[in-house]
Design a protein around this motif. Sequence first.
Motif, PDB file in Angstrom:
ATOM      1  N   GLU A 115     -32.921  -7.227  21.523  1.00 44.42           N
ATOM      2  CA  GLU A 115     -34.001  -8.775  20.775  1.00 44.42           C
ATOM      3  C   GLU A 115     -33.727  -9.508  22.613  1.00 44.42           C
ATOM      4  OE1 GLU A 115     -35.410  -8.886  18.282  1.00 44.42           O
ATOM      5  OE2 GLU A 115     -35.183  -7.616  16.791  1.00 44.42           O
ATOM      6  N   GLN A 116     -32.758  -9.044  22.634  1.00 48.78           N
ATOM      7  CA  GLN A 116     -33.060 -10.246  24.136  1.00 48.78           C
ATOM      8  C   GLN A 116     -33.943  -9.366  24.981  1.00 48.78           C
ATOM      9  OE1 GLN A 116     -28.400  -9.870  25.020  1.00 48.78           O
ATOM     10  NE2 GLN A 116     -28.627 -12.145  23.956  1.00 48.78           N
ATOM     11  N   VAL A 117     -33.600  -8.154  25.432  1.00 45.58           N
ATOM     12  CA  VAL A 117     -34.188  -7.417  26.440  1.00 45.58           C
ATOM     13  C   VAL A 117     -36.111  -7.507  26.333  1.00 45.58           C
ATOM     14  CG1 VAL A 117     -33.903  -4.977  25.803  1.00 45.58           C
ATOM     15  CG2 VAL A 117     -34.372  -5.788  28.178  1.00 45.58           C
ATOM     16  N   SER A 118     -36.173  -7.331  25.086  1.00 46.05           N
ATOM     17  CA  SER A 118     -37.651  -7.850  24.851  1.00 46.05           C
ATOM     18  C   SER A 118     -38.017  -8.585  25.124  1.00 46.05           C
ATOM     19  CB  SER A 118     -37.622  -7.233  23.473  1.00 46.05           C
ATOM     20  OG  SER A 118     -37.384  -5.904  23.263  1.00 46.05           O
ATOM     21  N   CYS A 119     -37.773 -10.074  24.606  1.00 48.84           N
ATOM     22  CA  CYS A 119     -38.091 -10.840  24.850  1.00 48.84           C
ATOM     23  C   CYS A 119     -38.531 -12.052  26.437  1.00 48.84           C
ATOM     24  CB  CYS A 119     -37.310 -12.564  23.891  1.00 48.84           C
ATOM     25  SG  CYS A 119     -38.131 -13.561  23.946  1.00 48.84           S
ATOM     26  N   LEU A 120     -37.030 -11.736  26.855  1.00 50.81           N
ATOM     27  CA  LEU A 120     -36.969 -11.738  28.334  1.00 50.81           C
ATOM     28  C   LEU A 120     -37.498 -11.012  28.897  1.00 50.81           C
ATOM     29  CD1 LEU A 120     -35.745 -13.348  30.396  1.00 50.81           C
ATOM     30  CD2 LEU A 120     -33.959 -11.578  30.271  1.00 50.81           C
ATOM     31  N   THR A 121     -38.365  -9.828  28.879  1.00 49.06           N
ATOM     32  CA  THR A 121     -39.305  -9.387  29.409  1.00 49.06           C
ATOM     33  C   THR A 121     -40.167  -9.563  29.179  1.00 49.06           C
ATOM     34  OG1 THR A 121     -37.714  -6.781  30.131  1.00 49.06           O
ATOM     35  CG2 THR A 121     -40.225  -6.417  30.183  1.00 49.06           C
TER      36      THR A 121
END
Length: 267
Positions: A22-28
């Motif tokens: 979830e974190q890497v998806s939103c940050l990307t």
Amino acid sequence: MDHQEFITIVEQVAGVSGEETEQVSCLTLRTLAHRISTGEAEDLGERLPETLRPCIQPEAPFEKFDVDEFLRRIAEPLGLDPQAAEQRVRGVLAALWRAVGQGEFDDLRSELPKDFYPLLDSAAAAAPPPEDEPPFMGNLSYDEFLDRVAERAGVDRDRVVHAVEAVLEMLGLRLSAGQAQDLIPRLPVPLRPAFRRGMARSRGGSVPLSPDVFLHDIARRAGGARGDAARDVRAVFPVLREAIGEKEYHDTVAQLPGEYRPLLKQG
């Protein structure tokens, strides 16, 4: 595409799970939004799961940065090294490709500098194909196709992607709609968008092109000289022959006028 399908693709391609996904998806997506136009970010957001749309709404003005800076902005907040960040970003971009479709992904690509292209290409190659995409019926995988062209042309993989796409785009412009449609299932899925760009430019019909114009446009799209374009054509066509089979290759070459024969003599 719903939220869980998006996250599942990220997990499968990036090899991560749980909260990190979830974190890497939103940050990307948030970092990407700073690198593209507001209009493109809005277009992408409309095709994303509703839960992820806020992530691609830019919170700051447009910025210019290269792919290394893009990856750094994702690696540092998550405490990742560059290689791990790239792997995770590839997963997010693969899910994005699947969510928005090839046409919108091509629009995204057009707004990014060329150093992003290998990352985008590898993400598209790793993504599951759309449900309406014809099943692959060719003889060579994406990697096999590129490796064989690179070997024939004597160039590295980053350079060969642009060369292959440029040749296929111009070939799609040059062939009849019927023959072009026959080739699509035999091309590796990540190479089909370039071919379809040429088809779209032809508006359903074959566009007459002299070999000089054919090479000039390939050189312009691949970012090389005319001599490089001739080399690329002579490297791509023999591999295309392996990929699509003798009958389809014969039918394809038969649509090119005789003045192309010297250009293809090594194929």
